[in-house]
Design an enzyme around this catalytic site. Structure first.
Site, mmCIF file in Angstrom:
data_model
loop_
_atom_site.group_PDB
_atom_site.id
_atom_site.type_symbol
_atom_site.label_atom_id
_atom_site.label_comp_id
_atom_site.label_asym_id
_atom_site.label_seq_id
_atom_site.Cartn_x
_atom_site.Cartn_y
_atom_site.Cartn_z
ATOM 1 N N ASP A 119 0.794 -1.227 0.000
ATOM 2 C CA ASP A 119 0.000 0.000 0.000
ATOM 3 C C ASP A 119 0.824 1.272 0.000
ATOM 4 O OD1 ASP A 119 -2.617 -1.104 -0.074
ATOM 5 O OD2 ASP A 119 -2.365 -1.724 2.001
ATOM 6 N N ASP A 179 -6.597 -4.845 -5.660
ATOM 7 C CA ASP A 179 -6.262 -3.481 -5.263
ATOM 8 C C ASP A 179 -4.822 -3.108 -5.656
ATOM 9 O OD1 ASP A 179 -7.974 -5.045 -3.572
ATOM 10 O OD2 ASP A 179 -8.117 -3.404 -2.139
#
Length: 399
Positions: A119, A179
């Site tokens: 992330d 993602d």
């Protein structure tokens, strides 16, 4: 798709415009909605910025059960609030907003060294990336290049993908979530600005293997694909945050659409454009897509229509469709743009936009983080606000 669009535009006509007005008047009406949305977003986000300015290192995460929920920079969403401030500043040029955008961006800087999750792309590119785009600050450039190197450490050549998570090792050998396609934009930026082609090679390998293994024949996607670390092939395909392994979790579908849209922008590779179009067509024409194009949390939920919408999925999808409409032929450009406009007009309405000072000072209501885990259900989320503001920015530039 066209029947769905037509019926919804009739509904919108009473609220926003007469369907028989000239196109120029329709654009002016849309511009007024966007301008009004930005005025509100600035007021609401200033309240949020003031709320957390003296809470060193903290960021808004959500607002649940009447309580603020915050995080430090380690939370995967830490880059979204500073990114939102940059988008609002881009629109208003308010110097106070610039001060806050810098303040909250600086709070994320330590994540440039993050190597224990994927992330770092969300964290750094949404904050420092927008800051660099708008200011050209060389210090921001250094942060992003360092972050790209950190992200690259999670790539294993024998698998050909960036590893997403390090937990649940009893089930997953090398998990990659849809993602993760969003984090490749940082690597492509780094390749251009550093001259190091390794960043690009990693990004394209990840994009190609995701396209090969994450997507079903109808262009819906799994959430998690775990790869065998020796053969580099999938051993498990699941949907961790959706209804079931075979269902279409709405935010996951939006990540894929957004990812392959920008991959085409950055590479001009036709296969990415075709992938983005296929995903867009799957979503727009889905039997369970509502007429206002604000998806349910999972397109296959058995409780539709009596279940939650996911505003974050709509915001991501809208931003992607505005851009995708630039890259497609005339037959596709208009429907993609029209769907995005419906989404943005709907999100800007009182049904989904909060009142000033309410909703924990978040802009949008009614997002869903992970319904099966009963985590962040029907609450505001920072990434919903971020992609909504990005969609508004993109559309305003095209009117």
């Amino acid at each position: 798709m066209y029947n769905k669009l037509f019926s919804y535009f009739i509904i919108l006509s009473g609220l926003f415009a007469c369907t028989e007005r000239p196109e120029k008047d329709e654009d002016q009406a849309l511009k007024a909605i966007i301008d009004s949305a930005f005025i509100f977003a600035e007021k609401q986000s200033m309240l949020m910025a003031e709320k957390y300015k003296d809470q060193d290192g903290r960021f808004p995460r959500t607002y649940e059960n009447g309580q603020d929920v915050s995080s430090d920079s380690r939370w995967w969403c830490s880059g979204f609030f500073p990114g939102s401030l940059w988008y609002i500043y881009e629109n208003s040029q308010n110097p106070e907003l610039l001060t806050y955008a810098k303040l909250y961006t600086d709070r994320v800087e330590r994540e440039k060294y993050t190597t224990d999750n994927h992330d770092v792309g969300f964290m750094i590119y949404c904050s420092f990336g927008n800051g660099y785009r708008l200011t050209g600050n060389k210090d921001y450039e250094e942060v992003m290049l360092t972050a790209a190197k950190s992200l690259s450490t999670r790539y294993r050549p024998q698998v050909g993908l960036i590893r997403s998570w390090d937990h649940n090792t009893e089930h997953w050998q090398y998990p990659v979530i849809i993602d993760n396609i969003m984090n490749l934009e940082l690597l492509l930026w780094a390749a251009t600005h550093s001259g190091d082609t390794t960043f690009r090679e990693i990004a394209l390998s990840h994009a190609d293997k995701t396209m090969e293994h994450h997507f079903r024949p109808d262009y819906s996607s799994f959430h998690v694909v775990s790869y065998d670390t020796i053969s580099g092939t999938p051993h498990l395909k699941q949907t961790h945050q959706g209804l079931s392994d075979e269902s279409s979790w709405s935010r996951g579908q939006a990540w894929g659409l957004y990812g392959y849209t920008y991959l085409y922008r950055e590479t001009k590779n036709e296969r990415y454009l075709q992938q983005a179009r296929h995903i867009a067509d799957y979503l727009i024409n889905h039997r369970n897509m509502p007429e206002d194009y604000i998806p349910y949390w999972d397109y296959d939920s058995p409780d539709i229509p009596n279940t939650y919408r996911d505003v974050s999925a709509a915001a991501i999808m809208a931003s992607a469709l505005v851009e995708l409409s630039d890259y497609t032929d005339k037959d596709h450009t208009s429907p993609y743009r029209q769907v995005a406009e419906v989404q943005i007009k709907t999100l800007a309405s009182p049904n989904y936009t909060a009142s000033l000072g309410e909703n924990g000072c978040f802009i949008l209501k009614h997002s869903v983080g992970a319904y099966p885990l009963q985590s962040e259900v029907n609450v505001p989320l920072t990434y919903a606000d971020y992609y909504y503001l990005e969609a508004l920015t993109r559309l305003k530039k095209r009117i």
